[in-house]
Design a protein around this motif. Structure first.
Motif, short mmCIF file in Angstrom:
data_model
loop_
_atom_site.label_atom_id
_atom_site.label_comp_id
_atom_site.label_asym_id
_atom_site.label_seq_id
_atom_site.Cartn_x
_atom_site.Cartn_y
_atom_site.Cartn_z
N ALA A 1 57.99 -74.21 -93.64
CA ALA A 1 58.72 -75.44 -93.90
C ALA A 1 60.02 -75.16 -94.63
O ALA A 1 60.05 -74.47 -95.65
CB ALA A 1 57.84 -76.39 -94.73
N LEU A 2 61.13 -75.69 -94.07
CA LEU A 2 62.45 -75.51 -94.66
C LEU A 2 62.81 -76.74 -95.50
O LEU A 2 62.24 -77.82 -95.32
CB LEU A 2 63.49 -75.31 -93.56
CG LEU A 2 63.27 -74.09 -92.65
CD1 LEU A 2 64.29 -74.08 -91.52
CD2 LEU A 2 63.34 -72.80 -93.46
N PRO A 3 63.77 -76.62 -96.41
CA PRO A 3 64.18 -77.77 -97.24
C PRO A 3 64.84 -78.84 -96.38
O PRO A 3 65.59 -78.53 -95.43
CB PRO A 3 65.20 -77.16 -98.23
CG PRO A 3 64.97 -75.69 -98.18
CD PRO A 3 64.48 -75.38 -96.80
N PRO A 4 64.58 -80.13 -96.69
CA PRO A 4 65.23 -81.22 -95.94
C PRO A 4 66.74 -81.13 -96.04
O PRO A 4 67.29 -80.70 -97.06
CB PRO A 4 64.69 -82.48 -96.61
CG PRO A 4 63.44 -82.06 -97.28
CD PRO A 4 63.66 -80.64 -97.72
N GLU A 5 67.41 -81.57 -94.96
CA GLU A 5 68.87 -81.48 -94.92
C GLU A 5 69.43 -82.68 -94.16
O GLU A 5 69.03 -82.96 -93.03
CB GLU A 5 69.29 -80.18 -94.22
CG GLU A 5 70.78 -80.02 -94.03
CD GLU A 5 71.13 -78.82 -93.17
OE1 GLU A 5 72.32 -78.62 -92.88
OE2 GLU A 5 70.19 -78.06 -92.79
N GLU A 6 70.36 -83.39 -94.79
CA GLU A 6 71.01 -84.51 -94.13
C GLU A 6 72.10 -83.99 -93.19
O GLU A 6 72.80 -83.02 -93.51
CB GLU A 6 71.65 -85.46 -95.15
CG GLU A 6 70.64 -86.32 -95.89
CD GLU A 6 71.32 -87.41 -96.72
OE1 GLU A 6 72.58 -87.48 -96.70
OE2 GLU A 6 70.60 -88.20 -97.36
N VAL A 7 72.20 -84.66 -92.00
CA VAL A 7 73.25 -84.30 -91.05
C VAL A 7 73.91 -85.58 -90.57
O VAL A 7 73.26 -86.60 -90.36
CB VAL A 7 72.69 -83.50 -89.84
CG1 VAL A 7 72.28 -82.11 -90.25
CG2 VAL A 7 71.54 -84.23 -89.19
N SER A 8 75.22 -85.53 -90.39
CA SER A 8 75.97 -86.69 -89.93
C SER A 8 75.79 -86.86 -88.42
O SER A 8 75.98 -85.90 -87.65
CB SER A 8 77.45 -86.53 -90.26
OG SER A 8 78.20 -87.62 -89.75
N THR A 9 75.41 -88.06 -88.01
CA THR A 9 75.19 -88.35 -86.58
C THR A 9 75.85 -89.68 -86.23
O THR A 9 75.17 -90.65 -85.86
CB THR A 9 73.68 -88.40 -86.27
OG1 THR A 9 73.06 -89.35 -87.17
CG2 THR A 9 73.03 -87.06 -86.44
N PRO A 10 77.15 -89.79 -86.34
CA PRO A 10 77.84 -91.07 -86.13
C PRO A 10 77.62 -91.63 -84.72
O PRO A 10 77.86 -90.93 -83.73
CB PRO A 10 79.31 -90.72 -86.38
CG PRO A 10 79.40 -89.25 -86.20
CD PRO A 10 78.08 -88.70 -86.64
N GLY A 11 77.11 -92.86 -84.67
CA GLY A 11 76.91 -93.55 -83.39
C GLY A 11 75.76 -93.04 -82.57
O GLY A 11 75.49 -93.56 -81.48
#
Length: 569
Positions: free
Chosen positions: A248-258
């Motif tokens: 399990a890797l650390p959670p990571e936010e990613v930008s996904t516009p639209g």
């Protein structure tokens, strides 16, 4: 019966608004006429077939001890409120008020009325078990009536209800009625299969549908050739999938516009759909619920509603997403979500998954069940797919199409508890009835039979449902000798117990032959001058390539011996 005095308005052209083979042929063969969307008149030829189905059903229900009753079509709101279904049944229920403003419905089914009858009249366990049935018109305000009489607003059905002192008795009757249904549909000449099914608005613990096999069917059935398992896809079970491996890797936010769909985010992040956790909001009995399923799979709403035990459930609107998750649909996810989570078993095997971050235009990757979120319920809530392993023997499942013509339900005590309907047991204690419910769409059987048995020329009736057994066709009604032979045949065949339709119209032979094929009557006897001069008539089975010449004196005996046999392949 003489065709010249029979209301049988056949059509040469295909009706433009008929969307199935059965609808087209029933209109062309003069069986029905459309009054309005989802409303049909049954003409004499069609009604004969309907009555054939009704007779077969009645005989088999009587054979298993059923008692016929006649229940009202107009039912009071008060009874439906007792069962809790007045608000739960949905917009398909046709509601009305009388002059006193009292509310009623036009019966879509009769569980409430029959339970009320039995609770008033049956007192002791000594009066059980009891199996009551009726034939009657039912009403459902279909959003989009279609497929002719198969999905109409008004239809004709047989519904039966059983009352028992215990589960063992209920199970015995359930099996007995399933056997009766097998005989009914066999006698109707149908190719069919009983399958496990969802209980839907009727409710209860378990149910079976009887499906007529037809490519035009609107139901999809999952079936296993190896062990015989079969279930409607709404009910078909899915086995747990193998869990993924990895750290399990650390959670990571990613930008996904639209990008609010699995397909769009998968393309953006170059990730497989199996890594996604779809987060879908519902409102169940007035409360928001969040369903989770792996990104490459589809959620099964029927399974979800059963797991929740919800009376009313529907997809949530955008306002619920904003209120609960604080984002637009497509960007919600299970992490730190303050809502009831119900996860499909597939979700629990995902490692380093991807889902919405509960922020518009943002997703979260490397999320893991157990560490980042903990569902309150984990269950099979996904749609089964073709080639999935069979839940009984693990062989590959295959799909086929079917038309539902019958449905049997194990209701348990759903209605008897809600409506305080019970009996006094051996020890004098009041106990709720254990109930069963059994329906057959009589008008739907007619259409299903046509969907399954037709060709380019028209209908091909089986012996069990054929409106007439024999059609006698004199080539000239102006020739006395031909009409004398026709009348002789008619009398002999009728005396032998066959149902005869004589085409005594003053029409060309080609017109008569085309109508005979369209109507699908199993046997046609042509009386013509040349063959009659030799003492012969021509006999042809519907669908056969060749006809045969037989002696006029032998025609009746041959046709009696062939009665009930299916049309030629």
């Amino acid at each position: 019966m003489r065709l010249s005095r029979y209301l049988l308005p056949t059509l040469k052209e295909l009706p433009s608004d008929a969307d199935t083979v059965s609808a087209r042929l029933m209109l062309r063969a003069g069986m029905i006429r459309k009054v309005a969307s989802g409303l049909y008149e049954w003409l004499p030829f069609g009604l004969r077939v309907l009555r054939k189905v009704e007779r077969i059903v009645r005989e088999e229900m009587d054979r298993v001890g059923g008692l016929e009753v006649w229940l009202p079509v107009v039912q009071p709101k008060s009874l439906w409120e007792e069962s809790g279904r007045w608000g739960a049944y949905g917009r398909e229920m046709m509601r009305l008020k009388d002059r006193k403003d009292t509310e009623f419905c036009l019966a879509p089914t009769a569980e409430e009325v029959i339970t009320d009858l039995v609770r008033r009249e049956v007192r002791s366990y000594r009066e059980l078990p009891l199996l009551l049935y009726q034939f009657g018109t039912k009403f459902r305000d279909e959003v989009r009536p279609r497929f002719g009489v198969m999905r109409a607003r008004e239809f004709y059905m047989k519904d039966a209800y059983s009352f028992h002192a215990d589960e063992a008795s209920a199970e015995s009757t359930y099996k007995m009625v399933l056997e009766a249904y097998t005989r009914i549909f066999t006698r109707c000449g149908l190719k069919f299969r009983p399958v496990e099914a969802d209980t839907g608005a009727i409710g209860g613990n378990f149910s079976h549908e009887f499906m007529v096999l037809a490519e035009t069917g609107e139901e999809t059935i999952a079936s296993c050739a190896a062990c015989g398992y079969a279930a409607n896809v709404e009910r078909a079970e899915s086995l747990p999938l193998p869990a993924e491996s990895g750290d399990a890797l650390p959670p990571e936010e990613v930008s996904t516009p639209g990008a609010g769909s699995v397909e769009a985010v998968a393309k953006l992040l170059n990730a497989p759909k199996e890594k996604f956790i779809k987060t879908v909001f519902y409102v169940a009995d007035g409360q928001p619920v969040v369903a989770l399923v792996r990104g490459d799979l589809e959620l099964n709403e029927h399974k979800l509603q059963r797991v929740l035990g919800a009376k009313v459930m529907f997809k949530a609107g955008n306002d619920v997403y904003r209120q609960v998750a604080g984002c637009e649909p497509g960007f919600a996810g299970p992490v730190q979500l303050k809502a009831t989570l119900v996860a499909d078993t597939s979700v629990m095997g995902v490692v380093n998954g991807i889902s919405g971050a509960n922020k518009t235009d943002v997703h979260l990757r490397h999320i893991n069940p157990g560490r980042d979120f903990n569902p309150e319920r984990v269950a099979d809530i996904r749609m089964v797919k073709e080639k999935d392993p069979c839940p009984k023997c693990k062989s590959a499942l295959s799909f086929f199409k079917g038309i539902e013509v019958g449905h049997a339900f194990k209701l348990g005590t759903k209605y008897s508890v809600a409506m305080n309907a019970g009996f006094l047991g051996e020890k004098g204690v009041k106990t709720p009835f254990v109930m069963g419910c059994y329906g057959i769409g009589v008008s739907r059987v007619v259409a299903a039979a046509i969907e399954q048995s037709n060709d380019a020329e028209g209908i091909r009736w089986s012996g069990g449902l054929a409106p007439f057994d024999v059609m006698v066709l004199p080539l000239s009604v102006e020739e006395p000798r031909l009409m004398e032979a026709t009348e002789r045949l008619e009398k002999e065949l009728t005396a032998a117990g066959l149902e005869v339709l004589v085409d005594d119209r003053d029409q060309r032979a080609g017109v008569k032959f085309k109508d005979a094929d369209l109507l699908g009557i199993p046997w046609r006897v042509t009386v013509g001058e040349k063959k009659l001069a030799l003492g012969h008539v021509e006999i042809k089975r519907r669908g056969a390539g060749e006809s045969m010449d037989v002696a006029l004196d032998r025609a009746t005996a041959i046709l009696v011996s062939e009665r009930g046999k299916p049309a030629a392949d």
